[in-house]
Design a protein around this motif. Structure first.
Motif, PDB file in Angstrom:
ATOM      1  N   GLY A 130       0.727  -1.410  -0.149  1.00  0.00           N
ATOM      2  CA  GLY A 130       0.263  -0.169  -0.233  1.00  0.00           C
ATOM      3  C   GLY A 130       0.894   1.229  -0.108  1.00  0.00           C
ATOM      4  O   GLY A 130       0.553   1.896  -0.050  1.00  0.00           O
ATOM      5  N   GLY A 131       2.006   0.866   0.462  1.00  0.00           N
ATOM      6  CA  GLY A 131       2.764   2.119   0.402  1.00  0.00           C
ATOM      7  C   GLY A 131       2.217   3.185   1.208  1.00  0.00           C
ATOM      8  O   GLY A 131       1.620   3.953   2.140  1.00  0.00           O
ATOM      9  N   PRO A 132       2.948   4.706   0.701  1.00  0.00           N
ATOM     10  CA  PRO A 132       2.535   5.743   1.513  1.00  0.00           C
ATOM     11  C   PRO A 132       0.578   5.950   1.224  1.00  0.00           C
ATOM     12  O   PRO A 132      -0.028   7.178   1.765  1.00  0.00           O
ATOM     13  N   PHE A 133       0.307   5.514  -0.225  1.00  0.00           N
ATOM     14  CA  PHE A 133      -1.212   5.884  -0.304  1.00  0.00           C
ATOM     15  C   PHE A 133      -2.088   4.910   0.660  1.00  0.00           C
ATOM     16  O   PHE A 133      -2.679   4.434   0.633  1.00  0.00           O
ATOM     17  N   LYS A 134      -1.181   4.031   1.585  1.00  0.00           N
ATOM     18  CA  LYS A 134      -2.810   2.748   1.971  1.00  0.00           C
ATOM     19  C   LYS A 134      -3.427   3.141   2.931  1.00  0.00           C
ATOM     20  O   LYS A 134      -4.329   2.950   2.517  1.00  0.00           O
ATOM     21  N   GLU A 135      -3.641   4.254   3.036  1.00  0.00           N
ATOM     22  CA  GLU A 135      -4.961   4.808   4.349  1.00  0.00           C
ATOM     23  C   GLU A 135      -5.819   5.381   3.717  1.00  0.00           C
ATOM     24  O   GLU A 135      -6.837   5.381   3.932  1.00  0.00           O
ATOM     25  N   GLY A 136      -5.658   5.709   1.678  1.00  0.00           N
ATOM     26  CA  GLY A 136      -6.488   6.138   1.464  1.00  0.00           C
ATOM     27  C   GLY A 136      -7.716   4.931   0.773  1.00  0.00           C
ATOM     28  O   GLY A 136      -7.297   3.752   1.199  1.00  0.00           O
ATOM     29  N   TYR A 137      -9.095   5.269   0.418  1.00  0.00           N
ATOM     30  CA  TYR A 137      -9.817   5.154   0.740  1.00  0.00           C
ATOM     31  C   TYR A 137     -10.211   3.382  -0.801  1.00  0.00           C
ATOM     32  O   TYR A 137     -10.897   3.221  -0.639  1.00  0.00           O
ATOM     33  N   ASN A 138      -9.486   4.325  -1.413  1.00  0.00           N
ATOM     34  CA  ASN A 138      -9.128   3.784  -2.975  1.00  0.00           C
ATOM     35  C   ASN A 138      -8.003   2.901  -2.985  1.00  0.00           C
ATOM     36  O   ASN A 138      -7.697   2.171  -4.358  1.00  0.00           O
ATOM     37  N   VAL A 139      -7.143   2.709  -1.704  1.00  0.00           N
ATOM     38  CA  VAL A 139      -6.002   2.000  -2.264  1.00  0.00           C
ATOM     39  C   VAL A 139      -6.359   0.404  -1.632  1.00  0.00           C
ATOM     40  O   VAL A 139      -6.767  -0.003  -0.647  1.00  0.00           O
ATOM     41  N   VAL A 140      -5.164  -0.158  -2.065  1.00  0.00           N
ATOM     42  CA  VAL A 140      -5.628  -1.665  -2.084  1.00  0.00           C
ATOM     43  C   VAL A 140      -4.130  -2.035  -1.502  1.00  0.00           C
ATOM     44  O   VAL A 140      -3.276  -1.482  -1.877  1.00  0.00           O
ATOM     45  N   SER A 141      -4.311  -2.751  -0.248  1.00  0.00           N
ATOM     46  CA  SER A 141      -2.846  -2.439   0.832  1.00  0.00           C
ATOM     47  C   SER A 141      -2.420  -3.735   0.530  1.00  0.00           C
ATOM     48  O   SER A 141      -1.528  -4.767   1.187  1.00  0.00           O
ATOM     49  N   GLY A 142      -1.385  -3.940  -1.081  1.00  0.00           N
ATOM     50  CA  GLY A 142      -0.276  -4.584  -0.977  1.00  0.00           C
ATOM     51  C   GLY A 142      -1.411  -5.944  -2.251  1.00  0.00           C
ATOM     52  O   GLY A 142      -2.446  -6.407  -1.911  1.00  0.00           O
ATOM     53  N   ILE A 143      -0.392  -5.937  -3.445  1.00  0.00           N
ATOM     54  CA  ILE A 143      -1.368  -6.991  -4.094  1.00  0.00           C
ATOM     55  C   ILE A 143      -1.244  -7.945  -4.129  1.00  0.00           C
ATOM     56  O   ILE A 143      -2.514  -8.631  -4.743  1.00  0.00           O
ATOM     57  N   ASP A 144      -0.259  -8.834  -2.629  1.00  0.00           N
ATOM     58  CA  ASP A 144      -0.356 -10.046  -2.378  1.00  0.00           C
ATOM     59  C   ASP A 144      -2.010  -9.682  -1.398  1.00  0.00           C
ATOM     60  O   ASP A 144      -2.017 -11.327  -1.202  1.00  0.00           O
ATOM     61  N   LYS A 145      -2.758  -9.430  -1.261  1.00  0.00           N
ATOM     62  CA  LYS A 145      -4.276  -9.704  -0.483  1.00  0.00           C
ATOM     63  C   LYS A 145      -4.817  -9.997  -1.985  1.00  0.00           C
ATOM     64  O   LYS A 145      -5.968 -10.869  -1.614  1.00  0.00           O
ATOM     65  N   TYR A 146      -4.866 -10.649  -3.583  1.00  0.00           N
ATOM     66  CA  TYR A 146      -5.125 -10.962  -3.824  1.00  0.00           C
ATOM     67  C   TYR A 146      -5.019 -11.864  -5.073  1.00  0.00           C
ATOM     68  O   TYR A 146      -5.167 -12.964  -5.285  1.00  0.00           O
ATOM     69  N   ILE A 147      -3.595 -11.662  -5.869  1.00  0.00           N
ATOM     70  CA  ILE A 147      -2.858 -12.725  -6.053  1.00  0.00           C
ATOM     71  C   ILE A 147      -1.616 -13.584  -5.608  1.00  0.00           C
ATOM     72  O   ILE A 147      -1.202 -12.121  -4.843  1.00  0.00           O
ATOM     73  N   PRO A 148      -0.979 -14.447  -5.362  1.00  0.00           N
ATOM     74  CA  PRO A 148       0.598 -14.891  -4.738  1.00  0.00           C
ATOM     75  C   PRO A 148       1.231 -13.992  -5.971  1.00  0.00           C
ATOM     76  O   PRO A 148       1.457 -13.783  -6.350  1.00  0.00           O
ATOM     77  N   VAL A 149       2.280 -13.942  -4.798  1.00  0.00           N
ATOM     78  CA  VAL A 149       3.696 -12.716  -4.962  1.00  0.00           C
ATOM     79  C   VAL A 149       4.843 -13.856  -5.206  1.00  0.00           C
ATOM     80  O   VAL A 149       5.095 -13.961  -3.796  1.00  0.00           O
ATOM     81  N   ASP A 150       5.221 -13.561  -5.788  1.00  0.00           N
ATOM     82  CA  ASP A 150       6.888 -14.294  -5.510  1.00  0.00           C
ATOM     83  C   ASP A 150       8.010 -13.464  -4.849  1.00  0.00           C
ATOM     84  O   ASP A 150       9.115 -14.166  -4.182  1.00  0.00           O
ATOM     85  N   VAL A 151       7.983 -11.747  -5.349  1.00  0.00           N
ATOM     86  CA  VAL A 151       9.296 -11.298  -5.153  1.00  0.00           C
ATOM     87  C   VAL A 151       8.792 -10.206  -4.769  1.00  0.00           C
ATOM     88  O   VAL A 151       8.306  -9.459  -5.396  1.00  0.00           O
ATOM     89  N   TYR A 152       9.058  -9.526  -4.001  1.00  0.00           N
ATOM     90  CA  TYR A 152       8.610  -8.335  -3.382  1.00  0.00           C
ATOM     91  C   TYR A 152      10.323  -7.542  -3.294  1.00  0.00           C
ATOM     92  O   TYR A 152      11.510  -7.642  -3.158  1.00  0.00           O
ATOM     93  N   VAL A 153       9.984  -6.207  -3.704  1.00  0.00           N
ATOM     94  CA  VAL A 153      10.797  -5.444  -4.846  1.00  0.00           C
ATOM     95  C   VAL A 153      10.763  -3.933  -4.244  1.00  0.00           C
ATOM     96  O   VAL A 153       9.313  -3.256  -3.776  1.00  0.00           O
TER      97      VAL A 153
END
Lengths: 263, 610
Positions: A130-153
């Motif tokens: 979610g980064g700096p915009f995590k608190e926003g009402y239209n922002v997903v806090s990380g794509i791993d909430k929906y699809i599996p992620v292999d590597v995070y940068v």
């Protein structure tokens, strides 16, 4: 004292030992012409050396992704310069930027359309959590909430060097896989990720029951539903419902804090 | 307290008469840095028509709304209603400052739409409707724009709380309760950033009917035109031509576009809602992420607005540094945009690789002074955050005097006489200048239509009045001119850079000449009359400041209630408002041209959706 460099061929031979079968004997005269290796190695080498990313940019990180592909950082060195706009032809999805609620159904659908083997790299703070915009009402806090992620940068945005490092980590992951155990040659292993839907707010079809438990608990309050009472239901039920994962995380945090105080 | 205010208000003679003759005027806001006229909501069209026809204010720059619920525990002076729609108008002919209109909205949340007078209000009124729920009567297409149909509530209202709501203003006290930390995800049963109204049942809920654009048959297809069935073609939000996550709904007949509707919000990151929670300084890095190709210009726009509100002075060296950074940014943006116009024309990647070669060198310079390649976060209220490093100017001069002009010459040689660029670009995407102005389009788009309007000349900010440069204009208002105007503007940027790098006070010497005002180095408390402090508390009032960003007029509207967090923080985004022209420009051309027409507007989705 200069350290003696390790004898690389010997170490390599040691590593290869479990895979070498006694039955394969290469005659001396063919030693220079015949290579013996494992199928996994060839398979993985070819996969990692021609990994095509999806041409897919979300936000600021996409600019750094383009810079990575451009002449200075030259992604072609890793066999990855061919970016495919079609998910059918690509192996790696670089989720480069902030994932919004409005966009996430499209991303999940694209992910479902990618042919296996497929990998996902979450680039940058937003795609990771979610980064700096995590608190926003239209922002997903990380794509791993929906699809599996292999590597995070990490990074905001990650520099091209960081992205290349992450891509090499994907390569490493590919190298560690074995054709015997990879899920995509097995029966009934791959499933589609249910596409989230945009209702009063975004909801995952898998969580319908969970949502109904909260929203249908109280009698319908017309005022909360009409006048922008976005907080009403969720905050009423919020703090009471704590998942097991969260509990363990909080306990760990408390333990750490206590240890810090003691030490 | 308010003695420190420096008003850059419209000149007094004009305002004195305006208050008497403006239809429906209720009064003026006297406590403000920006002088504004309060106009009755039912007379707003008369007032706008008067300003447009009699006073020459032909450019409706910004339409936005402020929610005064719970304002500082009381009502703001002169404003009695909860919602207040704010209009900023400029004159492209006379230049100079703005006229601000405040229209208090009656309790039924309805006001007449300005689209009949200024078609450019279209997208902005839809945004206000989406985020505040103000209904604009007579708007041709009043739908949600940044969020989706069926979203619960209007999120910018002060009483609307998001799922991860902590407190109304930062810094949050609840960040580390009892020494440990909690994740917001853990507080919600579904572990995601979502909130549902009570009684909402996802099983019985029905998705609203998807919107399809209706056919608007272009004029050149007459009655005799063969009547075939038109189809709806969707481009995006994941499409390589859309420069990010943007969606175009087109209705086409054969390959000819009959109607085109932009759909956006796929990168709506709630910049303004977060901005109202943040302190003033916290917003600076967020502005980087608006138009993420041009972080320095964005910083400048925001810094200007806050400086206008508080009256902070900027030292000379800092002004020069700002000009240098902004012009480097403009060069980066224009070459990038040229490369990607060619990308959209089908010259995949090769021209873009040539065009962005110098960009890396400029980014190295940015990284050297600010620590980041893209998100520089370099400007501060009253200066810049740190001085130039040793040897920076030498490198910058090498670029400005030697490398960048050569790069432009190369692009010019490769592209300007290119047959394909001419064939695809000449006469495509035409819209006359007066239409563009009424659609509130700004920046290179109107200069490619022959309008010599540039904020650096029309209302100079910083030290732009000291440099010798021209505003290039081209007459045709088509894709080719929009390509070529960027090349010409980049040449002017280089020209400004050469002068600024030669004249900068203090020169090479690091530490000689102030790069930040005394208020910045001592803490902001000193200008507020109190002791030094980290948090800026501007006096009560409002300010609108704008810069000529590479995309057009970038404006920041800030309303302060005297607290460390802005009461209202609005970004007038050039990319977003330039998209008003996308539909009118594309109708009648081929579907493949729409891709280039969009590319030639040069949008960045971070700024479109904010």
């Amino acid at each position: 004292m200069a350290t003696v460099p390790p004898n690389f061929p010997e170490i390599k031979q040691e590593q290869l030992k479990p895979y070498l079968h006694d039955s394969i004997v290469v005659p001396d005269e063919l030693q220079g012409n015949v290579l013996i290796t494992t199928l996994d190695k060839v398979y993985n080498w070819s996969r990692k050396s021609s990994m095509w990313p999806l041409l897919f940019g979300l936000a600021c990180c996409a600019i750094e992704m383009i810079a990575t592909a451009a002449s200075r950082y030259d992604l072609a060195r890793f066999g990855m310069e061919v970016m495919r706009p079609s998910p059918r032809q690509s192996d790696l999805m670089i989720v480069s930027g902030t994932v919004t609620k409005k966009m996430v159904p499209a991303i999940v659908r694209i992910y479902n359309q990618m042919a296996e083997p497929r990998y996902v790299l979450a680039m940058g703070a937003c795609a990771t959590g979610g980064g700096p915009f995590k608190e926003g009402y239209n922002v997903v806090s990380g794509i791993d909430k929906y699809i599996p992620v292999d590597v995070y940068v990490p990074g905001c945005p990650p520099t091209p060097e960081a992205l290349i490092y992450g891509l090499l980590k994907v390569h490493e992951k590919v190298e560690r896989q074995s054709i015997l155990t990879v899920p995509w040659y097995r029966k009934d292993q791959s499933e589609f990720v249910p596409v989230p839907r945009l209702g009063a707010d975004i909801f995952d079809p898998r969580q319908v029951e969970l949502i109904k438990e909260t929203t249908m608990k109280k009698p319908v309050e017309a005022s909360a539903a009409t006048t922008g009472g976005g907080d009403a239901a969720a905050h009423a039920a919020g703090p009471k419902a704590v998942s097991g994962k969260a509990k363990s995380r909080m306990e760990e945090a408390k333990r750490r804090a206590a240890a810090k105080r003691a030490g | 307290m308010s003695a420190t205010l420096v008003a850059e208000a419209p000149d007094q003679t004009q305002t004195g008469t305006l208050a008497d003759v403006l239809p429906g005027v209720l009064g003026t806001t006297s406590d403000d840095t920006d002088k504004a006229y309060l106009v009755a909501a039912d007379k707003i069209l008369d007032a706008l028509a008067y300003l447009r026809d009699k006073e020459g204010y032909d450019f409706l720059s910004s339409v936005t709304c402020v929610d005064y619920q719970g304002y500082n525990g009381k009502q703001r002076k002169g404003i009695s209603e909860r919602f207040d729609v704010v209009y900023h108008l400029y004159s492209t002919k006379k230049g100079g400052g703005h006229v601000v209109l405040h229209a208090p909205i009656p309790s039924n949340d309805t006001i007449a739409s300005a689209t009949s007078l200024f078609p450019g209000a279209n997208l902005q009124e839809r945004e206000v409707y989406d985020l505040y729920g103000i209904k604009f009567e007579g708007h041709p297409n009043l739908r949600r724009i940044l969020l989706w149909d069926g979203f619960n509530g209007h999120p910018m209202r002060k009483d609307w709380k998001e799922a991860y709501f902590d407190e109304d203003s930062k810094p949050f006290r609840s960040r580390h309760p009892k020494g440990s930390y909690e994740f917001h995800e853990d507080k919600l049963p579904w572990g995601k950033n979502a909130t549902y109204p009570a009684g909402w049942d996802p099983d019985t809920w029905q998705a609203p009917v998807a919107y399809v654009p209706v056919s608007q048959a272009p004029k050149h297809l007459g009655e005799a035109h063969l009547d075939t069935e038109s189809i709806v073609v969707n481009l995006g939000p994941h499409h390589p031509s859309t420069h990010g996550v943007f969606r175009m709904l087109t209705r086409i007949e054969g390959e000819t576009i009959l109607a085109l509707e932009p759909e956006m919000g796929y990168l709506h990151r709630n910049h303004e809602k977060i901005g109202e929670r943040n302190t003033y300084l916290m917003n600076m890095p967020f502005t980087d992420r608006l138009d993420y190709l041009n972080s320095m210009s964005n910083n400048w726009g925001y810094a200007l607005a806050v400086e206008k509100l508080t009256g902070i002075e900027v030292p000379e060296r800092a002004e020069y540094i700002r000009v240098i950074m902004a012009e480097f940014t403009r060069f980066v943006n224009h070459t990038w945009s040229i490369g990607f116009i060619l990308n959209d024309l089908g010259a995949l990647q090769t021209p873009a690789l040539y065009a962005i070669e110098e960009r890396e060198m400029i980014l190295d310079l940015f990284e050297e002074v600010s620590g980041a390649r893209l998100m520089c976060n370099y400007l501060r209220f009253g200066g810049v955050v740190r001085d130039l490093t040793a040897g920076w100017l030498t490198k910058a001069r090498y670029l400005a005097n030697d490398r960048l002009p050569r790069a432009l010459d190369e692009l010019d040689r490769m592209l300007t006489d290119n047959e394909i660029l001419m064939a695809r670009g000449r006469g495509v995407g035409y819209l006359p200048a007066e239409d563009l102005i009424s659609l509130s389009v700004s920046g290179p788009m109107i200069r490619a239509a022959g309008v010599a309007y540039d904020i650096r000349k029309a209302e100079p900010y910083g030290v732009y009045d000291r440099f010798d440069f021209e505003i290039p204009t081209l007459p045709h208002s088509d894709i080719y001119d929009r390509y070529y105007i960027r090349l010409l503007e980049a040449r002017q940027s280089v020209r400004i850079l050469q002068q600024a790098l030669a004249d900068i006070p203090g020169g090479e010497t690091v530490g000689f000449g102030d790069y930040a005002s005394a208020t910045l180095s001592q803490g902001f408390g000193s200008i507020m009359g109190g002791k030094g402090g980290y948090n800026l508390r501007p006096p009560e009032g409002e300010a609108y400041a704008r810069v000529e960003s590479p995309k057009g007029e970038l404006g920041f509207y800030i309303a302060s209630d005297g607290k460390p967090n802005p009461w209202r923080y609005h970004v007038r985004s050039p990319c977003y408002i330039n998209l008003n022209a996308l539909g009118p420009m594309s109708v009648g051309y081929k579907l493949a041209d729409a891709v280039v027409i969009l590319g030639a507007i040069d949008i960045v989705l971070g700024e479109v959706d904010r």
